[in-house]
Design an enzyme around this catalytic site. Structure first.
Site, PDB file in Angstrom:
ATOM      1  N   TYR A   1       0.868  -1.181   0.000  1.00  0.00           N
ATOM      2  CA  TYR A   1       0.000   0.000   0.000  1.00  0.00           C
ATOM      3  C   TYR A   1       0.907   1.234   0.000  1.00  0.00           C
ATOM      4  CZ  TYR A   1      -3.778  -3.144   1.545  1.00  0.00           C
ATOM      5  OH  TYR A   1      -4.708  -4.148   1.648  1.00  0.00           O
TER       6      TYR A   1
ATOM      7  N   PRO B   1     -16.792  -3.983   1.783  1.00  0.00           N
ATOM      8  CA  PRO B   1     -18.162  -4.235   2.263  1.00  0.00           C
ATOM      9  C   PRO B   1     -19.242  -3.634   1.376  1.00  0.00           C
ATOM     10  CG  PRO B   1     -17.010  -2.668   3.689  1.00  0.00           C
ATOM     11  CD  PRO B   1     -15.987  -3.254   2.771  1.00  0.00           C
ATOM     12  N   LEU B   2     -18.880  -2.664   0.521  1.00  0.00           N
ATOM     13  CA  LEU B   2     -19.859  -2.095  -0.417  1.00  0.00           C
ATOM     14  C   LEU B   2     -19.434  -2.313  -1.868  1.00  0.00           C
ATOM     15  CD1 LEU B   2     -20.862   1.310   1.253  1.00  0.00           C
ATOM     16  CD2 LEU B   2     -22.147  -0.828   1.208  1.00  0.00           C
TER      17      LEU B   2
END
Length: 291
Positions: A67, A217-218
């Protein structure tokens, strides 16, 4: 919903390796720049989010040296080192970033070994609590033997550089292969209301006492599915993200959440799901989203 004075202990806890962590954790991916590449837009704000997570009781942070690359791990070290005794930092190996911000497989023995040392250096640790081996045979979970890569991590664990091993972006067959080779303490895959391909795997892992850590989660909702989620959220005076996270919490006790954000306000909103109860009719309606 009210997001003040949340006690995240009310969401419960689950075993992660030789530790027990609260089920509401924090994912550090969004602390890097756009596209998870380069430095954060606001360095001080990134440090503030990490410290606010610890202040709120978070004891499980998910990160990776790819990252940024290297950015989130160095931010975590700057913000939190020396680390609280109860903090479990989970990192990932198996990818590298191109100069064009691309995500590329990095699964050779040399690459995996180098990545462990990079994580140790940038996090300021002598041993990594949990290392997830991310499999990149395809965009999503793709079949193929993971033994060669896993044997490298087993060797690094024997050297004392890794305490526990997990798997990411894997199929049930790969989880079974991994568990036959070494102890697997967690599995991290995409799973949410709209993408429920891992339902059986989650139940199997729960029976074995192994944590399941869903990401996005979305992610991947159709407009119709998003509308259905928003309707439930409006009725409960909550945000769609809060409802999606609350649904995951009630789905199975072995699910550990790592919602990410670069905002202290959003962090507090995410952690407030510890106090969000989903009534049975709402759960039934949400279950139909992924049916």
């Amino acid at each position: 919903m009210n997001d003040t004075k949340t006690d995240i202990r009310t969401a419960g806890a689950f075993k992660l390796g030789d530790r027990t962590v609260k089920r509401l954790g924090y994912g550090a991916m969004q602390l890097a720049g756009p596209g998870v590449f380069g430095p954060p837009k606001d360095h001080d704000q990134a440090l503030a989010v990490l410290r606010a997570a610890i202040d709120a009781g978070v004891d499980h942070i998910d990160t990776s040296d790819f990252y940024g690359p290297h950015v989130t791990n160095r931010l975590i070290k700057e913000a939190l080192h020396p680390y609280p005794d109860d903090l479990v930092v989970v990192t990932k190996l198996g990818a590298r970033r191109g100069d064009d911000k691309s995500w590329n497989p990095a699964n050779s023995a040399e690459e995996l070994t180098s990545a462990v040392h990079d994580n140790l250096t940038n996090l300021g640790l002598e041993a990594l609590d949990v290392v997830n081996l991310r499999i990149m045979f395809g965009h999503g979970p793709t079949e193929g033997s993971i033994e060669a890569q896993l044997r490298v991590l087993v060797g690094l664990k024997a050297q004392g550089l890794i305490k526990h091993i997990g798997l990411s972006n894997v199929t049930p067959a790969q989880v079974a292969e991994g568990r036959a080779i070494t102890d697997i303490v967690c599995v991290q895959n995409q799973y949410n209301l709209a993408h429920r391909g891992d339902d059986a795997l989650i139940d199997d892992l729960n029976a074995a006492g192994i944590a399941y850590v869903p990401f996005f989660p979305l992610g991947g909702f159709s407009p119709l599915q998003s509308t259905a989620l928003s309707d439930v959220a409006t009725r409960l005076s909550a945000t769609p993200m809060q409802v999606a996270l609350a649904w995951l919490l009630q789905r199975s006790p072995n699910i550990l959440l790592i919602p990410g954000t670069s905002s202290v306000g959003h962090l507090q909103e995410n952690l407030a799901v510890a106090d969000l109860h989903l009534p049975a009719d709402a759960v039934a309606e949400l279950d139909r989203i992924g049916a």
